[in-house]
Design an enzyme around this catalytic site. Structure first.
Site, PDB file in Angstrom:
ATOM      1  N   ASP A  61     -34.489 -23.972  39.673  1.00 39.70           N
ATOM      2  CA  ASP A  61     -33.570 -24.147  38.545  1.00 39.70           C
ATOM      3  C   ASP A  61     -34.168 -25.222  37.652  1.00 39.70           C
ATOM      4  O   ASP A  61     -34.219 -26.397  38.053  1.00 39.70           O
ATOM      5  CB  ASP A  61     -32.187 -24.573  39.065  1.00 39.70           C
ATOM      6  CG  ASP A  61     -31.175 -24.772  37.938  1.00 39.70           C
ATOM      7  OD1 ASP A  61     -31.584 -24.833  36.749  1.00 39.70           O
ATOM      8  OD2 ASP A  61     -29.972 -24.872  38.245  1.00 39.70           O
ATOM      9  N   LYS A  94     -25.382 -16.040  21.786  1.00 39.44           N
ATOM     10  CA  LYS A  94     -25.531 -14.885  20.903  1.00 39.44           C
ATOM     11  C   LYS A  94     -24.829 -15.106  19.576  1.00 39.44           C
ATOM     12  O   LYS A  94     -23.888 -15.914  19.478  1.00 39.44           O
ATOM     13  CB  LYS A  94     -24.983 -13.639  21.593  1.00 39.44           C
ATOM     14  CG  LYS A  94     -25.881 -13.212  22.726  1.00 39.44           C
ATOM     15  CD  LYS A  94     -25.596 -11.800  23.158  1.00 39.44           C
ATOM     16  CE  LYS A  94     -26.583 -11.395  24.232  1.00 39.44           C
ATOM     17  NZ  LYS A  94     -26.274 -10.160  24.889  1.00 39.44           N
ATOM     18  N   GLN A 104     -23.622 -25.915  21.296  1.00 39.00           N
ATOM     19  CA  GLN A 104     -24.763 -24.992  21.389  1.00 39.00           C
ATOM     20  C   GLN A 104     -26.086 -25.765  21.298  1.00 39.00           C
ATOM     21  O   GLN A 104     -27.042 -25.476  22.021  1.00 39.00           O
ATOM     22  CB  GLN A 104     -24.713 -23.959  20.258  1.00 39.00           C
ATOM     23  CG  GLN A 104     -23.513 -23.028  20.358  1.00 39.00           C
ATOM     24  CD  GLN A 104     -23.706 -21.730  19.570  1.00 39.00           C
ATOM     25  OE1 GLN A 104     -24.819 -21.377  19.203  1.00 39.00           O
ATOM     26  NE2 GLN A 104     -22.623 -21.019  19.324  1.00 39.00           N
ATOM     27  N   SER A 138     -40.886 -18.419  20.892  1.00 37.19           N
ATOM     28  CA  SER A 138     -40.329 -17.331  20.087  1.00 37.19           C
ATOM     29  C   SER A 138     -40.758 -17.482  18.635  1.00 37.19           C
ATOM     30  O   SER A 138     -40.919 -18.618  18.149  1.00 37.19           O
ATOM     31  CB  SER A 138     -38.801 -17.367  20.160  1.00 37.19           C
ATOM     32  OG  SER A 138     -38.251 -16.458  19.229  1.00 37.19           O
ATOM     33  N   ALA A 191     -29.867 -23.571  16.807  1.00 37.00           N
ATOM     34  CA  ALA A 191     -30.227 -24.397  17.966  1.00 37.00           C
ATOM     35  C   ALA A 191     -31.369 -23.741  18.738  1.00 37.00           C
ATOM     36  O   ALA A 191     -32.318 -24.408  19.158  1.00 37.00           O
ATOM     37  CB  ALA A 191     -29.008 -24.592  18.859  1.00 37.00           C
ATOM     38  N   TYR A 192     -31.267 -22.420  18.926  1.00 33.61           N
ATOM     39  CA  TYR A 192     -32.324 -21.690  19.657  1.00 33.61           C
ATOM     40  C   TYR A 192     -33.660 -21.852  18.921  1.00 33.61           C
ATOM     41  O   TYR A 192     -34.687 -22.150  19.534  1.00 33.61           O
ATOM     42  CB  TYR A 192     -31.932 -20.222  19.762  1.00 33.61           C
ATOM     43  CG  TYR A 192     -32.951 -19.349  20.458  1.00 33.61           C
ATOM     44  CD1 TYR A 192     -33.029 -19.288  21.850  1.00 33.61           C
ATOM     45  CD2 TYR A 192     -33.834 -18.558  19.717  1.00 33.61           C
ATOM     46  CE1 TYR A 192     -33.958 -18.477  22.487  1.00 33.61           C
ATOM     47  CE2 TYR A 192     -34.771 -17.743  20.348  1.00 33.61           C
ATOM     48  CZ  TYR A 192     -34.826 -17.703  21.729  1.00 33.61           C
ATOM     49  OH  TYR A 192     -35.754 -16.891  22.353  1.00 33.61           O
ATOM     50  N   GLY A 193     -33.626 -21.651  17.597  1.00 30.48           N
ATOM     51  CA  GLY A 193     -34.857 -21.768  16.809  1.00 30.48           C
ATOM     52  C   GLY A 193     -35.482 -23.144  16.949  1.00 30.48           C
ATOM     53  O   GLY A 193     -36.691 -23.268  17.197  1.00 30.48           O
ATOM     54  N   VAL A 229     -37.275  -7.837  22.435  1.00 26.40           N
ATOM     55  CA  VAL A 229     -37.293  -7.092  23.697  1.00 26.40           C
ATOM     56  C   VAL A 229     -35.870  -6.810  24.180  1.00 26.40           C
ATOM     57  O   VAL A 229     -35.002  -7.687  24.109  1.00 26.40           O
ATOM     58  CB  VAL A 229     -38.045  -7.931  24.769  1.00 26.40           C
ATOM     59  CG1 VAL A 229     -38.110  -7.185  26.086  1.00 26.40           C
ATOM     60  CG2 VAL A 229     -39.454  -8.285  24.286  1.00 26.40           C
ATOM     61  N   THR A 231     -33.270  -7.023  26.489  1.00 25.69           N
ATOM     62  CA  THR A 231     -32.869  -7.732  27.715  1.00 25.69           C
ATOM     63  C   THR A 231     -31.415  -8.181  27.545  1.00 25.69           C
ATOM     64  O   THR A 231     -30.821  -7.994  26.475  1.00 25.69           O
ATOM     65  CB  THR A 231     -33.721  -9.006  27.949  1.00 25.69           C
ATOM     66  OG1 THR A 231     -33.438  -9.933  26.888  1.00 25.69           O
ATOM     67  CG2 THR A 231     -35.204  -8.700  27.984  1.00 25.69           C
TER      68      THR A 231
HETATM   69  P1  NDP Z   1     -32.875 -12.989  29.889  1.00 24.71           P
HETATM   70  O1  NDP Z   1     -31.612 -13.615  29.476  1.00 24.71           O
HETATM   71  O2  NDP Z   1     -32.932 -11.545  30.232  1.00 24.71           O
HETATM   72  O3  NDP Z   1     -33.528 -13.799  31.113  1.00 24.71           O
HETATM   73  C1  NDP Z   1     -33.575 -15.200  31.084  1.00 24.71           C
HETATM   74  C2  NDP Z   1     -34.014 -15.667  32.439  1.00 24.71           C
HETATM   75  O4  NDP Z   1     -34.051 -17.097  32.420  1.00 24.71           O
HETATM   76  C3  NDP Z   1     -33.042 -15.272  33.552  1.00 24.71           C
HETATM   77  O5  NDP Z   1     -33.770 -14.985  34.734  1.00 24.71           O
HETATM   78  C4  NDP Z   1     -32.226 -16.523  33.731  1.00 24.71           C
HETATM   79  O6  NDP Z   1     -31.649 -16.665  35.025  1.00 24.71           O
HETATM   80  C5  NDP Z   1     -33.322 -17.553  33.529  1.00 24.71           C
HETATM   81  N1  NDP Z   1     -32.793 -18.907  33.347  1.00 24.71           N
HETATM   82  C6  NDP Z   1     -31.946 -19.385  32.411  1.00 24.71           C
HETATM   83  N2  NDP Z   1     -31.692 -20.687  32.630  1.00 24.71           N
HETATM   84  C7  NDP Z   1     -32.422 -21.035  33.730  1.00 24.71           C
HETATM   85  C8  NDP Z   1     -32.596 -22.224  34.456  1.00 24.71           C
HETATM   86  N3  NDP Z   1     -31.933 -23.344  34.149  1.00 24.71           N
HETATM   87  N4  NDP Z   1     -33.433 -22.224  35.508  1.00 24.71           N
HETATM   88  C9  NDP Z   1     -34.108 -21.119  35.862  1.00 24.71           C
HETATM   89  N5  NDP Z   1     -33.961 -19.945  35.242  1.00 24.71           N
HETATM   90  C10 NDP Z   1     -33.125 -19.912  34.183  1.00 24.71           C
HETATM   91  O7  NDP Z   1     -33.907 -13.315  28.679  1.00 24.71           O
HETATM   92  P2  NDP Z   1     -35.297 -12.654  28.244  1.00 24.71           P
HETATM   93  O8  NDP Z   1     -35.957 -12.033  29.415  1.00 24.71           O
HETATM   94  O9  NDP Z   1     -35.056 -11.868  27.027  1.00 24.71           O
HETATM   95  O10 NDP Z   1     -36.095 -13.956  27.787  1.00 24.71           O
HETATM   96  C11 NDP Z   1     -37.235 -14.457  28.478  1.00 24.71           C
HETATM   97  C12 NDP Z   1     -37.949 -15.414  27.544  1.00 24.71           C
HETATM   98  O11 NDP Z   1     -38.389 -14.730  26.371  1.00 24.71           O
HETATM   99  C13 NDP Z   1     -37.078 -16.567  27.042  1.00 24.71           C
HETATM  100  O12 NDP Z   1     -37.878 -17.730  26.962  1.00 24.71           O
HETATM  101  C14 NDP Z   1     -36.688 -16.120  25.646  1.00 24.71           C
HETATM  102  O13 NDP Z   1     -36.343 -17.193  24.815  1.00 24.71           O
HETATM  103  C15 NDP Z   1     -37.967 -15.432  25.214  1.00 24.71           C
HETATM  104  N6  NDP Z   1     -37.806 -14.506  24.107  1.00 24.71           N
HETATM  105  C16 NDP Z   1     -37.105 -13.347  24.279  1.00 24.71           C
HETATM  106  C17 NDP Z   1     -36.994 -12.434  23.233  1.00 24.71           C
HETATM  107  C18 NDP Z   1     -36.292 -11.127  23.391  1.00 24.71           C
HETATM  108  O14 NDP Z   1     -36.286 -10.335  22.412  1.00 24.71           O
HETATM  109  N7  NDP Z   1     -35.711 -10.809  24.559  1.00 24.71           N
HETATM  110  C19 NDP Z   1     -37.596 -12.704  21.915  1.00 24.71           C
HETATM  111  C20 NDP Z   1     -38.306 -13.965  21.844  1.00 24.71           C
HETATM  112  C21 NDP Z   1     -38.408 -14.816  22.916  1.00 24.71           C
HETATM  113  P3  NDP Z   1     -30.117 -16.168  35.370  1.00 24.71           P
HETATM  114  O15 NDP Z   1     -30.210 -14.692  35.637  1.00 24.71           O
HETATM  115  O16 NDP Z   1     -29.809 -16.990  36.560  1.00 24.71           O
HETATM  116  O17 NDP Z   1     -29.289 -16.491  34.167  1.00 24.71           O
END
Ligand code: NDP
Length: 275
Positions: A61, A94, A104, A138, A191-193, A229, A231
């Protein structure tokens, strides 16, 4: 020769899971799927096992420093360090979420910038010669940069910004958001940006530092965007599958031995992007 090891944060689902899947197929070494929740992590390992793949698991974590230090100690003890680290874990409020902006800003920066930095603080010293560090940032961070005041943009782009200065800027964004004054202070309304502007800048700082402090170790550090992507973080309308989103992070993780670039760059679709 000792067994090589790759570690992916937040890899129980989404792009992180797809990165682990690709590494299991392409990486000559042990691949660790990590998750903050052991149950979700073990389910994800099971799903990859059913595809004939064999990732290993460790709890991690990134918001919990004791979890980070326990994992770091484990990899140091078992492998003598880490060869590939992919910082993928992140969160996003979101569009339409009614959580106040100040909250946020605090919560988003906590995970995406400060906790990822904690990971790097504890894992960078463990990265072995020839290692690869990939921070999944990102394009949102690049867009946020363009919406910052000229003075802030100059600092994020400067070659002499230090990690301490960057941390101070990220803290200032959160503090100004809490006062409702972030816009007046030159920050954009995302905030995300901003968290990803910080992560990309941090990657550049770390790359410069490693080149200076460990010039002969050939470690490459980069930030990247996986693309838009499908997700849980986004929507079904996104054009890329998670496996397609994994392509650029995996490309950076597997840059061949002896490669000298990209290093300290922001990469999207396998191409270095302007910053
Ligand atoms: P998801 O929300 O599908 O997955 C995020 C993952 O991060 C989950 O496994 C989540 O775990 C984990 N997570 C969040 N907080 C923690 C924490 N404190 N410790 C450990 N794990 C944690 O997101 P994506 O797969 O879409 O995103 C992956 C990466 O890609 C991110 O960095 C995102 O910012 C980046 N990104 C994604 C884009 C997209 O279009 N999807 C575009 C640009 C960048 P849990 O299941 O426990 O919540």
């Amino acid at each position: 020769m000792s067994v090589k090891v790759a570690v992916v944060t937040g890899s129980n689902k989404g792009i992180g899971l797809a990165i682990v899947r690709a590494l299991c197929k392409q990486y000559q070494g042990d691949v660790y799927l990590t998750s903050r929740d052991v149950g979700r992590g073990e389910e994800a390992v099971k799903s990859l096992s059913s595809e004939g793949l064999n990732p290993k698991f460790h709890q991690l974590d990134i918001n919990d420093v004791s979890s980070i230090t326990a994992a770091a100690a484990f990899f140091k003890e078992k492998y003598g360090g880490v060869d590939v680290l992919i910082n993928n874990a992140a969160i996003l409020f979101k569009e339409g979420d009614t959580t106040p902006f100040a909250v946020q800003a605090d919560v988003t920066l906590k995970t995406n910038f400060f906790a990822t930095r904690d990971m790097l603080t504890h894992f960078l010293p463990l990265i072995k010669a020839g290692g690869r560090v990939v921070n999944v940032s990102s394009l949102g961070g690049s867009w946020a940069l363009k919406d910052c005041s000229p003075a802030l943009q100059q600092r994020f782009r400067s070659e002499d910004i230090t990690e301490d200065e960057l941390v101070g800027l990220m803290q200032r964004f959160v503090a100004e958001s809490q006062k409702g004054k972030h816009k007046e202070d030159g920050w954009p309304e995302t905030a995300y940006g901003v968290s990803k502007t910080g992560l990309t800048t941090l990657s550049m700082i770390h790359a410069r530092r490693l080149s200076k402090e460990r010039p002969n170790d050939g470690i490459l550090v980069n930030a990247c965007c996986p693309g838009w992507v499908r997700t849980d973080m986004t929507s079904e309308k996104a054009p890329k599958s998670p496996d397609e989103g994994a392509i650029t992070p995996v490309y950076l993780a597997l840059l061949p031995p002896g490669a000298t670039e990209p290093h300290g760059k922001f990469v999207s679709d396998k191409e270095v992007q302007p910053w």
